[in-house]
Design an enzyme around this catalytic site. Structure first.
Site, PDB file in Angstrom:
ATOM      1  N   ARG A  91      48.092   4.340 -29.141  1.00  0.00           N
ATOM      2  CA  ARG A  91      48.927   3.995 -30.302  1.00  0.00           C
ATOM      3  C   ARG A  91      48.118   3.200 -31.325  1.00  0.00           C
ATOM      4  NH1 ARG A  91      54.511   0.907 -29.793  1.00  0.00           N
ATOM      5  NH2 ARG A  91      53.269  -0.557 -28.561  1.00  0.00           N
ATOM      6  N   ARG A 103      53.943  -6.226 -19.634  1.00  0.00           N
ATOM      7  CA  ARG A 103      55.168  -5.913 -20.394  1.00  0.00           C
ATOM      8  C   ARG A 103      56.077  -4.992 -19.583  1.00  0.00           C
ATOM      9  NH1 ARG A 103      52.631  -3.649 -25.673  1.00  0.00           N
ATOM     10  NH2 ARG A 103      54.770  -3.207 -26.294  1.00  0.00           N
ATOM     11  N   ARG A 108      47.425  -2.720 -31.321  1.00  0.00           N
ATOM     12  CA  ARG A 108      48.105  -4.012 -31.249  1.00  0.00           C
ATOM     13  C   ARG A 108      47.500  -4.853 -30.139  1.00  0.00           C
ATOM     14  NH1 ARG A 108      54.410  -2.377 -31.162  1.00  0.00           N
ATOM     15  NH2 ARG A 108      54.346  -3.808 -29.390  1.00  0.00           N
ATOM     16  N   LYS A 156      60.997   4.157 -28.592  1.00  0.00           N
ATOM     17  CA  LYS A 156      62.194   3.618 -29.256  1.00  0.00           C
ATOM     18  C   LYS A 156      61.984   3.521 -30.760  1.00  0.00           C
ATOM     19  CE  LYS A 156      61.889  -0.319 -27.062  1.00  0.00           C
ATOM     20  NZ  LYS A 156      60.686  -0.083 -26.248  1.00  0.00           N
ATOM     21  N   ARG A 167      67.256  -7.455 -25.207  1.00  0.00           N
ATOM     22  CA  ARG A 167      66.250  -7.239 -24.171  1.00  0.00           C
ATOM     23  C   ARG A 167      66.548  -8.031 -22.916  1.00  0.00           C
ATOM     24  NH1 ARG A 167      61.689  -5.693 -27.432  1.00  0.00           N
ATOM     25  NH2 ARG A 167      59.977  -5.119 -26.077  1.00  0.00           N
TER      26      ARG A 167
HETATM   27  P1  AP5 Z   1      56.749   3.791 -30.020  1.00  0.00           P
HETATM   28  O1  AP5 Z   1      57.812   4.543 -30.730  1.00  0.00           O
HETATM   29  O2  AP5 Z   1      55.916   2.847 -30.807  1.00  0.00           O
HETATM   30  O3  AP5 Z   1      57.375   3.072 -28.723  1.00  0.00           O
HETATM   31  P2  AP5 Z   1      58.300   1.821 -28.572  1.00  0.00           P
HETATM   32  O4  AP5 Z   1      59.235   2.108 -27.449  1.00  0.00           O
HETATM   33  O5  AP5 Z   1      58.897   1.423 -29.873  1.00  0.00           O
HETATM   34  O6  AP5 Z   1      57.198   0.795 -28.096  1.00  0.00           O
HETATM   35  P3  AP5 Z   1      56.952  -0.732 -28.426  1.00  0.00           P
HETATM   36  O7  AP5 Z   1      55.666  -1.112 -27.736  1.00  0.00           O
HETATM   37  O8  AP5 Z   1      57.024  -1.005 -29.888  1.00  0.00           O
HETATM   38  O9  AP5 Z   1      58.090  -1.370 -27.676  1.00  0.00           O
HETATM   39  P4  AP5 Z   1      58.146  -2.739 -27.151  1.00  0.00           P
HETATM   40  O10 AP5 Z   1      59.571  -2.763 -26.799  1.00  0.00           O
HETATM   41  O11 AP5 Z   1      57.273  -3.167 -26.057  1.00  0.00           O
HETATM   42  O12 AP5 Z   1      57.577  -3.606 -28.369  1.00  0.00           O
HETATM   43  P5  AP5 Z   1      58.288  -4.431 -29.505  1.00  0.00           P
HETATM   44  O13 AP5 Z   1      57.546  -4.225 -30.737  1.00  0.00           O
HETATM   45  O14 AP5 Z   1      59.772  -4.201 -29.485  1.00  0.00           O
HETATM   46  O15 AP5 Z   1      55.822   4.854 -29.265  1.00  0.00           O
HETATM   47  C1  AP5 Z   1      54.702   4.441 -28.492  1.00  0.00           C
HETATM   48  C2  AP5 Z   1      53.538   5.437 -28.694  1.00  0.00           C
HETATM   49  O16 AP5 Z   1      53.905   6.671 -28.111  1.00  0.00           O
HETATM   50  C3  AP5 Z   1      53.240   5.723 -30.176  1.00  0.00           C
HETATM   51  O17 AP5 Z   1      51.870   5.894 -30.349  1.00  0.00           O
HETATM   52  C4  AP5 Z   1      53.996   7.017 -30.440  1.00  0.00           C
HETATM   53  O18 AP5 Z   1      53.381   7.772 -31.447  1.00  0.00           O
HETATM   54  C5  AP5 Z   1      53.924   7.718 -29.091  1.00  0.00           C
HETATM   55  N1  AP5 Z   1      55.124   8.526 -28.809  1.00  0.00           N
HETATM   56  C6  AP5 Z   1      56.421   8.224 -29.114  1.00  0.00           C
HETATM   57  N2  AP5 Z   1      57.258   9.193 -28.684  1.00  0.00           N
HETATM   58  C7  AP5 Z   1      56.460  10.115 -28.047  1.00  0.00           C
HETATM   59  C8  AP5 Z   1      56.732  11.352 -27.370  1.00  0.00           C
HETATM   60  N3  AP5 Z   1      57.983  11.833 -27.245  1.00  0.00           N
HETATM   61  N4  AP5 Z   1      55.678  12.024 -26.855  1.00  0.00           N
HETATM   62  C9  AP5 Z   1      54.405  11.553 -26.978  1.00  0.00           C
HETATM   63  N5  AP5 Z   1      54.079  10.401 -27.617  1.00  0.00           N
HETATM   64  C10 AP5 Z   1      55.097   9.676 -28.129  1.00  0.00           C
HETATM   65  O19 AP5 Z   1      58.073  -5.910 -28.951  1.00  0.00           O
HETATM   66  C11 AP5 Z   1      56.786  -6.483 -28.862  1.00  0.00           C
HETATM   67  C12 AP5 Z   1      56.915  -7.879 -28.262  1.00  0.00           C
HETATM   68  O20 AP5 Z   1      57.756  -8.701 -29.119  1.00  0.00           O
HETATM   69  C13 AP5 Z   1      57.586  -7.966 -26.888  1.00  0.00           C
HETATM   70  O21 AP5 Z   1      56.670  -7.740 -25.841  1.00  0.00           O
HETATM   71  C14 AP5 Z   1      58.123  -9.393 -26.916  1.00  0.00           C
HETATM   72  O22 AP5 Z   1      57.110 -10.335 -26.664  1.00  0.00           O
HETATM   73  C15 AP5 Z   1      58.570  -9.572 -28.347  1.00  0.00           C
HETATM   74  N6  AP5 Z   1      59.989  -9.189 -28.557  1.00  0.00           N
HETATM   75  C16 AP5 Z   1      60.471  -8.158 -29.335  1.00  0.00           C
HETATM   76  N7  AP5 Z   1      61.806  -8.108 -29.278  1.00  0.00           N
HETATM   77  C17 AP5 Z   1      62.199  -9.146 -28.446  1.00  0.00           C
HETATM   78  C18 AP5 Z   1      63.453  -9.592 -27.977  1.00  0.00           C
HETATM   79  N8  AP5 Z   1      64.602  -8.985 -28.319  1.00  0.00           N
HETATM   80  N9  AP5 Z   1      63.483 -10.650 -27.131  1.00  0.00           N
HETATM   81  C19 AP5 Z   1      62.344 -11.269 -26.769  1.00  0.00           C
HETATM   82  N10 AP5 Z   1      61.107 -10.886 -27.158  1.00  0.00           N
HETATM   83  C20 AP5 Z   1      61.036  -9.823 -27.994  1.00  0.00           C
END
Ligand code: AP5
Length: 214
Positions: free
Chosen positions: A127, A171, A160, A13, A88
């Site tokens: 990552r 997660r 991370r 994402k 979410r």
């Molecule tokens: P990446 O693009 O980083 O993936 P992502 O979907 O953004 O993953 P996140 O881990 O950031 O999502 P998340 O939703 O768990 O975490 P967030 O930070 O929002 O890609 C992942 C890896 O794959 C990278 O290394 C990339 O290079 C590689 N890649 C990408 N595309 C690829 C492809 N096509 N092919 C191969 N490789 C690829 O949230 C973290 C925490 O914050 C949550 O767990 C929660 O505790 C809290 N939080 C955040 N938002 C909320 C909310 N709205 N409500 C409550 N808690 C929240």
């Protein structure tokens, strides 16, 4: 253009949201990045969020919703925005709809980046994230030019805390229980589109652009 990126943790994402934001000149709003910046700066919000994030749990809606609603009211969001990691939960989605309805607007696209669980754990272990500017890399598919150093800002890139395998599994469980129901929520609104997130990043982006420009 008002876009929501949906998908499991690690589905890509953030990777896609950054490119969308660059191409269409709209802000990329990542709740995960906002929480990580607060943790880094030692704020009260950061301290509270860290307790949940380190366990792979969601930060409570009351800490999350107001933050996003305030952000989308800012001037740079007038022409749209791309939300990454929000909503979410169903209550978050309802809060977003209510806030937009009040100003006579609505979300236009909810794009689900679809990746099966088995691909996710491998991706997350590779990552590396810059906690300073939010750039993300992958040790195999997008390595930094200089090992361990962010290409964009020169800070250190790290695994991370919540990307350790045991936390990733938690997660994923939380995603299936609390976030996946949003797929039906946006399907009912008629704005859900799905892309195959197992394809190379450029192909995923091409598919998204086709959806946005159809
Ligand atoms: P990446 O693009 O980083 O993936 P992502 O979907 O953004 O993953 P996140 O881990 O950031 O999502 P998340 O939703 O768990 O975490 P967030 O930070 O929002 O890609 C992942 C890896 O794959 C990278 O290394 C990339 O290079 C590689 N890649 C990408 N595309 C690829 C492809 N096509 N092919 C191969 N490789 C690829 O949230 C973290 C925490 O914050 C949550 O767990 C929660 O505790 C809290 N939080 C955040 N938002 C909320 C909310 N709205 N409500 C409550 N808690 C929240």
């Amino acid at each position: 253009m008002k876009i929501i990126m949906l998908g499991a943790p690690g589905a890509g994402k953030g990777t896609q949201a950054k490119q969308i934001a660059d191409k269409y000149k709209i802000p990329h709003i990542s709740t995960g990045d906002i929480f990580r910046a607060n943790i880094k700066n030692g704020t009260e919000l950061g301290k509270k969020a860290k307790e949940y994030m380190d366990q792979g749990a969601l930060v409570p809606d009351e800490l999350t919703c107001d933050l996003v609603m305030d952000r989308i009211k800012q001037d740079d969001c007038k022409n749209g925005f791309v939300l990454d990691g929000f909503p979410r939960t169903i209550p978050q989605a309802e809060a977003l709809d209510a806030a937009l309805t009040k100003i006579g607007e609505k979300m236009e696209f909810a794009i689900d980046v679809d990746v099966p669980d088995e691909n996710i754990v491998n991706r997350m272990g590779g990552r590396r994230a810059c906690l300073n500017c939010g750039a993300t890399y992958h040790i195999v598919s997008i390595p930094t030019k200089k090992e361990g150093i962010c290409d964009r800002c020169g800070s250190e890139v790290v695994l991370r805390d919540d990307d350790k395998p045991e936390t990733v599994q938690k997660r994923l469980n939380v995603y299936h229980e609390q976030t996946q129901p949003l797929i039906d929520y946006y399907k009912k609104q008629g704005i859900l589109k799905s892309v195959d997130g197992t394809k190379p990043m450029e192909d995923v982006f091409t598919a998204i652009v086709q959806i946005l420009e159809a």
